[in-house]
Design a protein around this motif. Structure first.
Motif, mmCIF file in Angstrom:
data_model
loop_
_atom_site.group_PDB
_atom_site.id
_atom_site.type_symbol
_atom_site.label_atom_id
_atom_site.label_comp_id
_atom_site.label_asym_id
_atom_site.label_seq_id
_atom_site.Cartn_x
_atom_site.Cartn_y
_atom_site.Cartn_z
ATOM 1 N N ASP A 132 33.923 -51.153 59.864
ATOM 2 C CA ASP A 132 33.751 -52.010 58.697
ATOM 3 C C ASP A 132 32.510 -51.597 57.907
ATOM 4 O O ASP A 132 32.513 -51.592 56.667
ATOM 5 C CB ASP A 132 33.644 -53.463 59.154
ATOM 6 N N THR A 133 31.455 -51.235 58.616
ATOM 7 C CA THR A 133 30.236 -50.756 57.959
ATOM 8 C C THR A 133 30.507 -49.468 57.200
ATOM 9 O O THR A 133 30.085 -49.298 56.038
ATOM 10 C CB THR A 133 29.136 -50.539 59.008
ATOM 11 N N VAL A 134 31.197 -48.537 57.835
ATOM 12 C CA VAL A 134 31.509 -47.255 57.191
ATOM 13 C C VAL A 134 32.407 -47.470 55.980
ATOM 14 O O VAL A 134 32.261 -46.793 54.948
ATOM 15 C CB VAL A 134 32.156 -46.297 58.210
ATOM 16 N N ARG A 135 33.339 -48.403 56.078
ATOM 17 C CA ARG A 135 34.206 -48.696 54.931
ATOM 18 C C ARG A 135 33.377 -49.138 53.730
ATOM 19 O O ARG A 135 33.605 -48.676 52.595
ATOM 20 C CB ARG A 135 35.208 -49.783 55.307
ATOM 21 N N GLN A 136 32.418 -50.035 53.981
ATOM 22 C CA GLN A 136 31.567 -50.486 52.877
ATOM 23 C C GLN A 136 30.754 -49.334 52.302
ATOM 24 O O GLN A 136 30.566 -49.227 51.082
ATOM 25 C CB GLN A 136 30.639 -51.588 53.370
ATOM 26 N N LEU A 137 30.277 -48.475 53.176
ATOM 27 C CA LEU A 137 29.501 -47.314 52.727
ATOM 28 C C LEU A 137 30.379 -46.381 51.902
ATOM 29 O O LEU A 137 29.942 -45.844 50.864
ATOM 30 C CB LEU A 137 28.946 -46.586 53.953
ATOM 31 N N ALA A 138 31.625 -46.177 52.354
ATOM 32 C CA ALA A 138 32.540 -45.316 51.614
ATOM 33 C C ALA A 138 32.841 -45.889 50.235
ATOM 34 O O ALA A 138 32.954 -45.143 49.246
ATOM 35 C CB ALA A 138 33.828 -45.134 52.411
ATOM 36 N N ASP A 139 32.980 -47.218 50.141
ATOM 37 C CA ASP A 139 33.210 -47.846 48.842
ATOM 38 C C ASP A 139 32.043 -47.572 47.892
ATOM 39 O O ASP A 139 32.241 -47.292 46.695
ATOM 40 C CB ASP A 139 33.402 -49.349 49.014
ATOM 41 N N SER A 142 27.599 -39.675 43.078
ATOM 42 C CA SER A 142 27.849 -39.184 44.434
ATOM 43 C C SER A 142 28.821 -38.016 44.409
ATOM 44 O O SER A 142 29.778 -38.004 43.622
ATOM 45 C CB SER A 142 28.435 -40.311 45.294
ATOM 46 N N PRO A 143 28.614 -37.013 45.245
ATOM 47 C CA PRO A 143 29.584 -35.910 45.345
ATOM 48 C C PRO A 143 30.944 -36.368 45.862
ATOM 49 O O PRO A 143 31.904 -35.605 45.799
ATOM 50 C CB PRO A 143 28.918 -34.946 46.337
ATOM 51 N N LEU A 144 31.022 -37.610 46.362
ATOM 52 C CA LEU A 144 32.278 -38.146 46.877
ATOM 53 C C LEU A 144 32.992 -39.018 45.856
ATOM 54 O O LEU A 144 34.031 -39.603 46.165
ATOM 55 C CB LEU A 144 32.006 -38.965 48.146
ATOM 56 N N PHE A 145 32.448 -39.073 44.651
ATOM 57 C CA PHE A 145 33.007 -39.958 43.623
ATOM 58 C C PHE A 145 34.491 -39.638 43.401
ATOM 59 O O PHE A 145 34.889 -38.485 43.276
ATOM 60 C CB PHE A 145 32.246 -39.794 42.308
ATOM 61 N N ARG A 150 34.313 -35.448 52.318
ATOM 62 C CA ARG A 150 35.575 -35.546 51.585
ATOM 63 C C ARG A 150 36.637 -34.784 52.362
ATOM 64 O O ARG A 150 36.450 -33.623 52.725
ATOM 65 C CB ARG A 150 35.423 -34.980 50.176
ATOM 66 N N ASN A 151 37.761 -35.430 52.615
ATOM 67 C CA ASN A 151 38.769 -34.840 53.489
ATOM 68 C C ASN A 151 39.332 -33.533 52.954
ATOM 69 O O ASN A 151 39.610 -32.607 53.713
ATOM 70 C CB ASN A 151 39.917 -35.835 53.716
ATOM 71 N N ASP A 152 39.537 -33.438 51.620
ATOM 72 C CA ASP A 152 40.163 -32.234 51.063
ATOM 73 C C ASP A 152 39.154 -31.168 50.665
ATOM 74 O O ASP A 152 39.521 -30.097 50.184
ATOM 75 C CB ASP A 152 41.030 -32.604 49.858
ATOM 76 N N ASP A 153 37.870 -31.472 50.862
ATOM 77 C CA ASP A 153 36.832 -30.492 50.528
ATOM 78 C C ASP A 153 35.616 -30.791 51.390
ATOM 79 O O ASP A 153 34.732 -31.555 51.013
ATOM 80 C CB ASP A 153 36.483 -30.584 49.042
ATOM 81 N N ASP A 154 35.574 -30.154 52.566
ATOM 82 C CA ASP A 154 34.540 -30.466 53.554
ATOM 83 C C ASP A 154 33.139 -30.133 53.064
ATOM 84 O O ASP A 154 32.154 -30.610 53.619
ATOM 85 C CB ASP A 154 34.830 -29.698 54.850
ATOM 86 N N SER A 155 33.028 -29.324 52.009
ATOM 87 C CA SER A 155 31.696 -28.980 51.499
ATOM 88 C C SER A 155 31.093 -30.126 50.699
ATOM 89 O O SER A 155 29.893 -30.127 50.427
ATOM 90 C CB SER A 155 31.781 -27.725 50.622
ATOM 91 N N ARG A 156 31.915 -31.077 50.316
ATOM 92 C CA ARG A 156 31.415 -32.222 49.559
ATOM 93 C C ARG A 156 31.148 -33.361 50.530
ATOM 94 O O ARG A 156 32.061 -33.937 51.109
ATOM 95 C CB ARG A 156 32.429 -32.640 48.493
ATOM 96 N N SER A 157 29.885 -33.665 50.727
ATOM 97 C CA SER A 157 29.499 -34.709 51.671
ATOM 98 C C SER A 157 28.193 -35.335 51.223
ATOM 99 O O SER A 157 27.512 -34.821 50.326
ATOM 100 C CB SER A 157 29.344 -34.129 53.081
ATOM 101 N N GLU A 158 27.851 -36.429 51.875
ATOM 102 C CA GLU A 158 26.600 -37.111 51.543
ATOM 103 C C GLU A 158 26.119 -37.891 52.754
ATOM 104 O O GLU A 158 26.912 -38.498 53.479
ATOM 105 C CB GLU A 158 26.809 -38.051 50.355
ATOM 106 N N ALA A 159 24.803 -37.844 52.987
ATOM 107 C CA ALA A 159 24.199 -38.553 54.110
ATOM 108 C C ALA A 159 24.184 -40.054 53.844
ATOM 109 O O ALA A 159 24.063 -40.498 52.694
ATOM 110 C CB ALA A 159 22.783 -38.050 54.347
ATOM 111 N N TYR A 160 24.297 -40.805 54.911
ATOM 112 C CA TYR A 160 24.298 -42.262 54.794
ATOM 113 C C TYR A 160 23.069 -42.766 54.047
ATOM 114 O O TYR A 160 23.155 -43.641 53.177
ATOM 115 C CB TYR A 160 24.317 -42.909 56.182
ATOM 116 N N GLU A 161 21.897 -42.213 54.416
ATOM 117 C CA GLU A 161 20.666 -42.738 53.820
ATOM 118 C C GLU A 161 20.604 -42.490 52.316
ATOM 119 O O GLU A 161 20.031 -43.283 51.560
ATOM 120 C CB GLU A 161 19.427 -42.168 54.519
ATOM 121 N N ASP A 162 21.237 -41.388 51.859
ATOM 122 C CA ASP A 162 21.247 -41.107 50.422
ATOM 123 C C ASP A 162 22.147 -42.090 49.683
ATOM 124 O O ASP A 162 21.829 -42.531 48.568
ATOM 125 C CB ASP A 162 21.714 -39.674 50.173
ATOM 126 N N ILE A 163 23.259 -42.442 50.295
ATOM 127 C CA ILE A 163 24.160 -43.412 49.674
ATOM 128 C C ILE A 163 23.467 -44.760 49.530
ATOM 129 O O ILE A 163 23.524 -45.409 48.475
ATOM 130 C CB ILE A 163 25.450 -43.548 50.510
#
Length: 745
Positions: free
Chosen positions: A531-538, A546-549, A565-578
């Motif tokens: 549930d926490t990760v879901r909120q973070l993903a939102d 965000s690179p995950l936009f 990002r599932n279709d592009d593993d190079s696009r990611s972001e650390a929790y603390e940055d989000i």
């Protein structure tokens, strides 16, 4: 909901669960820093000691309270005449996990060892001496002890609210068509909890708020029970139970002395500690009762079990109904066209029985495995071959498919490591020097319950996290395994996780029992993290910076403290940055753990246990020289801890088969061996070689994490395996546990 499940599906593949991590609490325990209930010493604390009944049936006619009060340091003596009131009677059963208990409600004695008074003093020594000076006199009646001499009755339920009987198939037709009929009668002795840590409680009132330190396996239920008995709100009670020195079922149920300590502390307006002595563990806090089990197996001409009839006569107390559900152990192990399981009980003057490691299943499987072994020999078949011929592909009691079942693989791996193929069929044909050698086996099986649990997970601004649930760690390593699951739910490394547990102000983790704690509390923790990760993903996927936009909640995966990002593993972001870009210090999720809907599959853990024994032909002395077990229990969260639990269960099986037996004096009803000198349990010298293997098993139905239990599984196959090895060594079929040397001579 689909988005949440997608996060769960990906996070489930985290790197924490499945690793043999060292116990997180290990350093505290080996350095003596782990706080147990009896270690608590608040300022101004008084000591309470219970005086216990020296008869098993009758009434207390006199207590010399004056002599006790005259002793230096004694503050007050409590008897039924001056006990502070309770909101409800102690015999009230306020929920299914509550027992009728003794809290000085009257002068009746219902069993030997029952609390009949409480002495409170400035020191433990003064309270102990004050209790001795009470010098009780009794009006005694003849005690009712044991399985014989009392009229059996038919209980309304067995165990905790389960039906007392089951019948499937046409018993009469199956028996009529059978080629062979066998009857086996097996008795099991009463066994008593002897956890390293006896029961204890420290109670302190702050106005109308109560704080309790006590070892407890079901903190939420205990809080509800105390509140009901005391007539206060649960919110007024805090229970701390950070560490338990073993529980095995006995610390899941509130007992009378705990209530007495609490009301005494209120009456005297001072903290009060009460800790049971070893001998006081025999009676008030539950035990495994004696049973006499009759099994009838009807076999067809091909060696299949056509009908199985299992009846249990169990000991119950004179004032409550907990009936050992031993016959239920036959429900789901071997294929049969017809089955009947029934129970009856006799009232005796003992404390009420209760759950004890593998309740019902341990004595029931012991008797079943002896009967099955006897059937195999009657047919001239190898015991393993007979079990494989009667292998249950579906649950014989319900007809349901199993959620998973790798029992064949367990048999094969354990038998191969043991060397079972070299076993001669006939008994008394193997020797080691002058000693008789025997090999036996047993099937291990235990159900996979789930209870209700809740948890919180909070992700902090620096990417670390804290999770909260009131789980109980009895030494099995629950806090380590649960932390691993929680970390995977959050998609972070377990080293970045703070695990908070062990007190009642946290979300209720349910009951630590029935081998269901890891599955139940673990699911709640995992769901809270998801549930926490879901909120973070939102936050990330809706943020243009965000690179995950634009990925959408379902388009990202969490691992290692980052979203990818599932279709592009190079696009990611650390929790603390989000969190930083969102201007948040934390994100908090909540989770529940419970089985959803009615079970559509039969859910069990399985195993095969093989035992070797050496028997002195002159003295009848038995030594277990080898034990090998292989077990399938779904997803193994921590292999090191799981192996430890399985080994512990197998050692418990050695104690059941050869050592543990509570003995009463039939004239008085008093115990003759209520200490660790007379009540025998296995020591290291009794366990020369033991091995437990885990067999890979994926179970997509048992729960979302695929987790089953291992805490009680190892007991169930081991007892029968040892008994069958003793028969193979000696040619004498054990009919009673523990197996006494004199029965073999």
């Amino acid at each position: 909901m689909a988005d949440v499940m997608n996060i769960q599906r990906h996070v489930r593949l985290g790197s924490n669960a499945g690793q043999s991590m060292t116990r997180r609490d290990g350093l505290l325990k080996v350095t003596g820093q782990a706080p147990y209930a009896a270690d608590n010493r608040p300022a101004g604390m008084l000591h309470a000691v219970t005086a216990t009944a020296g008869i098993a049936r009758g009434r207390v006619a006199h207590l010399d309270t004056g002599a006790a009060m005259a002793h230096p340091g004694v503050v007050k003596v409590y008897t039924p005449a001056n006990r502070p009131p309770l909101a409800v009677h102690p015999d009230t059963k306020i929920h299914g996990f509550a027992w009728r208990t003794e809290a000085l409600q009257d002068d009746t004695v219902r069993y030997a060892g029952q609390p009949i008074a409480v002495v409170v003093a400035e020191t433990l020594e003064a309270a102990t001496e004050g209790a001795r000076l009470l010098n009780p006199r009794y009006e005694a009646e003849a005690p009712r002890i044991g399985l014989d001499g009392n009229n059996p009755y038919s209980p309304e339920t067995v165990s905790i609210g389960r039906p007392p009987s089951l019948e499937a198939g046409d018993m009469d037709a199956a028996r009529a068509g059978a080629a062979r009929h066998l009857e086996t009668v097996v008795e099991t002795a009463a066994q008593y909890h002897n956890a390293l840590e006896p029961h204890a409680i420290v109670a302190q009132w702050f106005g109308d708020r109560l704080e309790i330190d006590t070892p407890n396996q079901a903190i939420g239920l205990a809080k509800q029970s105390f509140a009901t008995y005391l007539g206060i709100e649960p919110s007024q009670i805090l229970i701390r139970s950070p560490f338990l020195g073993g529980g095995f079922g006995s610390k899941a149920i509130l007992f009378g002395a705990q209530l007495l300590a609490v009301i005494v502390a209120k009456d005297l307006d001072r903290p009060v500690k009460l800790a049971l002595r070893r001998d006081q563990m025999f009676g008030p806090v539950g035990h495994r009762p004696a049973t006499r089990q009759t099994l009838r197996l009807d076999l067809d001409e091909h060696g299949h079990i056509a009908a199985l009839d299992h009846h249990t006569l169990a000991v119950a107390s004179s004032f409550d109904d907990f009936i050992e559900s031993a016959s239920n152990a036959s429900h789901s192990v071997y294929a049969t066209a017809a089955m009947r399981t029934t129970h009856s009980a006799v009232r005796t003057d003992t404390g009420t029985p209760g759950p004890m490691r593998a309740p019902g299943e341990a004595p029931g499987s012991a008797a079943l495995e002896v009967a099955v072994d006897e059937a195999a020999y009657a047919l001239g078949m190898d015991p393993l071959a007979f079990r494989l011929r009667n292998y249950a592909e579906t649950d014989p009691s319900t007809g349901m498919a199993f959620s998973s079942k790798a029992l064949r693989e367990c048999y094969a791996q354990a038998a191969d490591l043991f060397g079972w193929n070299d076993r001669p069929l006939e008994p008394r044909t193997m020797r080691q020097g002058r000693l008789l050698k025997g090999w036996g086996m047993g099937t291990a099986q235990f159900p996979c319950p789930m209870f209700q649990a809740a948890a919180h997970a909070t992700l902090r601004a620096d990417g670390s996290a804290v999770v909260e649930t009131s789980a109980a760690d009895m030494g099995q390593g629950a806090w380590t395994a649960l932390a691993q699951i929680a970390a995977d739910g959050l998609g972070i490394d377990v080293d970045r996780l703070e695990f908070r547990s062990g007190h009642s102000d946290l979300p209720d983790a349910g009951v630590a029992g029935g081998s269901g704690h890891t599955a139940t509390a673990g699911t709640a923790l995992f769901n809270a993290g998801a549930d926490t990760v879901r909120q973070l993903a939102d936050l990330a996927t809706n943020d243009p910076a965000s690179p995950l936009f634009g990925s959408g909640n379902a388009g990202v995966t969490a691992r290692g403290g980052r979203l990818y990002r599932n279709d592009d593993d190079s696009r990611s972001e650390a929790y603390e940055d989000i969190l930083a870009r969102a201007g948040l210090d934390l994100v908090r999720g909540e989770g529940k753990g419970a089985r959803e809907g009615d079970a559509q599959r039969a859910m069990f853990s399985h195993g095969g246990v093989f035992a070797e024994v050496l028997v002195d032909p002159d003295l009848g002395q038995i030594r277990v020289s080898r034990l090998v077990g292989a077990f399938a229990a779904g997803r193994i969260v921590n292999p090191q801890l799981a192996r430890s639990q399985l080994l512990g269960g197998m050692i418990w099986g050695v104690g059941f088969a050869l050592h543990e037996e509570a003995i009463h004096d039939a004239r008085t009803g008093r115990f003759t061996n209520n200490d660790l000198a007379g009540y025998h349990i296995p020591v290291n010298a009794d366990i020369p070689m033991i091995e437990a293997l885990t067999v890979h098993e994926d179970d997509p139905f048992v729960n979302t994490l695929g987790i089953k239990g291992v805490g009680e599984l190892g007991v169930t196959g081991t007892v029968g395996a040892i008994a069958n090895a003793v028969w193979h060594a000696t040619g004498v079929r054990p009919r009673r546990f523990p197996i006494h040397p004199e029965t073999l001579i």
